[in-house]
Design an enzyme around this catalytic site. Structure first.
Site, PDB file in Angstrom:
ATOM      1  CD  GLU A  92    -101.361 -16.591 -38.877  1.00 53.00           C
ATOM      2  OE1 GLU A  92    -102.455 -17.360 -39.170  1.00 53.00           O
ATOM      3  OE2 GLU A  92    -101.241 -15.528 -39.052  1.00 53.00           O
ATOM      4  CE  LYS A 276    -103.074 -12.767 -41.586  1.00 54.29           C
ATOM      5  NZ  LYS A 276    -103.159 -13.907 -40.744  1.00 54.29           N
ATOM      6  CG  ASP A 292     -89.370  -2.371 -46.435  1.00 56.68           C
ATOM      7  OD1 ASP A 292     -90.466  -2.809 -45.837  1.00 56.68           O
ATOM      8  OD2 ASP A 292     -89.122  -1.357 -46.854  1.00 56.68           O
ATOM      9  CG  HIS A 390    -105.002 -21.634 -36.943  1.00 53.17           C
ATOM     10  ND1 HIS A 390    -104.014 -20.998 -37.314  1.00 53.17           N
ATOM     11  CD2 HIS A 390    -105.640 -20.745 -35.849  1.00 53.17           C
ATOM     12  CE1 HIS A 390    -103.627 -19.838 -36.520  1.00 53.17           C
ATOM     13  NE2 HIS A 390    -104.616 -19.737 -35.762  1.00 53.17           N
TER      14      HIS A 390
END
Length: 439
Positions: A92, A276, A292, A390
Site C-alpha cells: 500500500e 486498520k 505470523d 495518499h
C-alpha cells in the site's frame, strides 16, 4: 549520515538519512546497509528474489512459485533513546512514508518510549463429559504443580533459556451447546519464540493427566491468539511546536487528533478503520521479519473488543502542559526463533537490519511503528483529509497501470498529483501527450 557515537559503547546506528526518498533503490539499500553494517549476503537478501523454490516447497504445501511484495525501510525512528531502521513489507502506498515522517516529528520530541510484559502465551485444553465441572476445576487446581511439571518435561531447551510453563488457570462454562465445559489454560513463558508450537506440544502432553484428574474427556488442545498476557506498549509526547504547520497551529492539530480518536473510542464503525490504520504500520514489520501477521491481527482485534464493545486500540490526549500524548497497548506475540524468521533469508536479514536482540524488543519496536502510523492517519484526517497525501503517492501505481515505464512513471505521477486527479484514464491521456511530444 553515518554512525554517531554512543558514549563509551562504540558507534551506533543513526536512523536519520538525509534525502533518503530521493535515492534510487540500489542507493537506499547501500545507505541502510552501511548504517546497519550489514554483510553483503544480507543486503542481497533484502534486495529480494532470494527464496529458492526448493526452500519455499519445504515451507508450505502445493508450492508453484513465490510471490514478492515491496520491501521498504522507514527511517527516523528513535525508540527508548536508540535509533532503528524499520523494514516494512507492504503493497500500500503512503505507509512507509507516513511512518517515517511521523517518526521524524517524534524524534524532535525525544522519540517513542516503550515497555512490555513477559512473553507469556496461553495453551487451552478443553474438557467435556463432566457431571461436576466445578469439582473438576478444584481437582485440577489442586494438581497445579504436577501439571506444570508435566508440561515442562516437553521442552528442556526452553527451561534452560529461562522459560517454561509458569501457571495454570481453569474456567468453567456451565451452559454450552455441548453441556458443561471446563477449559484449562497453561501459561507459558516462550522467551524469544512466537510460541505456537511450544504451547501446543505442552497442551497435548498434559492431556492424559488432565483427563485422569478431571474425569472428563479432553478435546481441543491449542494455543490462544489472544495473547493478553504478552502486551507491548508505546507512547509518544509531542509539543504544539512540533505539530504546527503553515496551515495549522500545533494546538489545533493536537485538538483535531484527539477529536478524531474520540470517534474511534465510541463508534465501532470508525474504530475498525482507525485500528486498520494502526495495523498498516504493524503488519509490514511482522511480515518483513517472517512472523505470523494473521495471529497478530486476531489478537489485536480481540483485544480491542475485550470490554464487550469494539473500540480504538490507541488513545490520544492533551496533557496538563498542552502537549499531545499518544499511547498504544496491545498483544504482540512475535518471535525471533523458529518458523520463517529462521528459514526465509530476507526475514533473517530484516532482523539484522532492525538490530533487535529479543522478541520483546521486536514487539516494542513494532508497536511504536503502529503508533506512528496511527498518528499519521489522524494527522491527515484532522487537516487536509486522508486522500491528498495518499493519492499523491498512489499516483505512481496509477501511472504504471496506465502503461508508464522508466522516467515516464514519475512524470505522469507528478502531473496527476499536481492536478489532484489520480485516475488511470487521465494517466493515459498524459502518456499519449508525452508520446507525441517525444515524437
Amino acid at each position: 549520515m553515518g554512525a554517531v557515537q554512543d558514549s563509551g559503547v562504540g558507534p551506533r546506528l543513526n536512523s536519520r538519512i538525509e534525502k533518503f526518498r530521493d535515492l534510487s533503490p540500489a542507493d537506499r539499500l547501500t545507505a541502510v546497509g552501511d548504517a546497519a553494517r550489514l554483510a553483503q549476503a544480507d543486503r542481497d537478501a533484502l534486495r529480494g528474489g532470494v527464496l529458492p523454490l526448493d526452500l519455499a516447497n519445504g515451507m508450505i504445501e502445493n508450492v508453484v512459485g513465490t510471490f514478492e511484495i515491496p520491501l521498504g525501510v522507514a527511517t527516523n525512528f528513535t525508540i527508548n533513546g536508540r535509533d532503528y531502521l524499520i523494514p516494512m513489507a507492504v503493497e500500500e502506498p503512503s505507509v512507509v512514508a507516513a511512518a517515517s515522517y511521523m517518526a521524524r516529528i517524534a524524534r524532535g520530541c525525544g522519540g517513542f518510549e516503550t515497555s512490555s510484559t513477559a512473553p507469556i502465551m496461553r495453551a487451552q485444553v478443553q474438557i467435556l463429559g463432566l457431571s461436576d465441572p466445578h469439582g473438576a476445576r478444584a481437582r485440577l487446581l489442586s494438581a497445579r504443580d504436577q501439571i506444570i511439571a508435566a508440561a515442562n518435561e516437553k521442552d528442556q531447551v526452553l527451561i534452560g533459556l529461562g522459560g517454561g510453563c509458569r501457571e495454570i488457570e481453569v474456567q468453567v462454562f456451565e451452559d454450552t451447546a455441548v453441556g458443561p465445559m471446563v477449559v484449562l489454560h497453561l501459561l507459558v513463558d516462550v522467551r524469544d519464540a512466537m510460541g505456537a508450537n511450544t504451547v501446543n506440544t505442552m497442551a497435548e502432553a498434559v492431556a492424559p493427566m488432565i483427563e485422569r484428574i478431571s474425569g472428563g474427556t479432553v478435546r481441543l488442545r491449542i494455543l490462544s491468539n489472544l495473547a493478553d498476557l504478552r502486551l507491548a506498549r508505546a507512547r509518544v509526547r509531542l509539543t504544539p511546536k512540533a505539530l504546527a504547520t503553515k496551515e495549522f497551529t500545533g494546538e489545533r492539530m493536537a485538538a483535531g487528533i484527539v477529536e478524531a480518536c474520540s470517534l474511534a473510542i465510541v463508534d465501532p464503525y470508525r474504530a475498525a478503520t482507525h485500528n486498520k490504520g494502526i495495523m498498516n504500520g504493524i503488519d509490514p514489520v511482522v511480515v518483513a521479519t517472517g512472523n505470523d501477521w494473521r495471529a497478530i491481527e486476531a489478537g489485536a482485534h480481540a483485544w480491542a473488543a475485550r470490554s464487550g464493545r469494539y473500540t480504538s486500540l490507541s488513545r490520544w490526549e492533551i496533557d496538563a502542559a498542552g502537549n499531545l500524548m499518544g499511547t498504544l497497548e496491545m498483544p504482540m506475540a512475535l518471535g525471533m526463533v523458529g518458523g520463517a524468521t529462521k528459514t526465509h533469508p530476507a526475514a533473517r536479514a530484516a532482523l539484522k537490519l532492525l538490530g533487535v536482540t529479543s522478541a520483546q524488543e521486536l514487539a516494542e519496536v513494532t508497536v511504536a511503528v503502529g503508533l506512528a502510523q496511527n498518528m499519521a492517519a489522524l494527522r491527515a484526517l484532522a487537516t487536509e483529509g486522508i486522500q491528498r497525501g495518499h493519492m499523491a503517492l498512489h499516483a505512481r501505481n496509477i501511472a504504471i497501470v496506465a502503461g508508464a515505464s522508466g522516467a515516464d512513471i514519475d512524470t505522469v505521477a507528478r502531473e496527476l498529483a499536481a492536478d489532484h486527479d489520480v485516475r488511470v484514464d487521465r494517466a493515459r491521456e498524459i502518456l499519449l501527450r508525452l508520446g507525441k511530444e517525444k515524437a
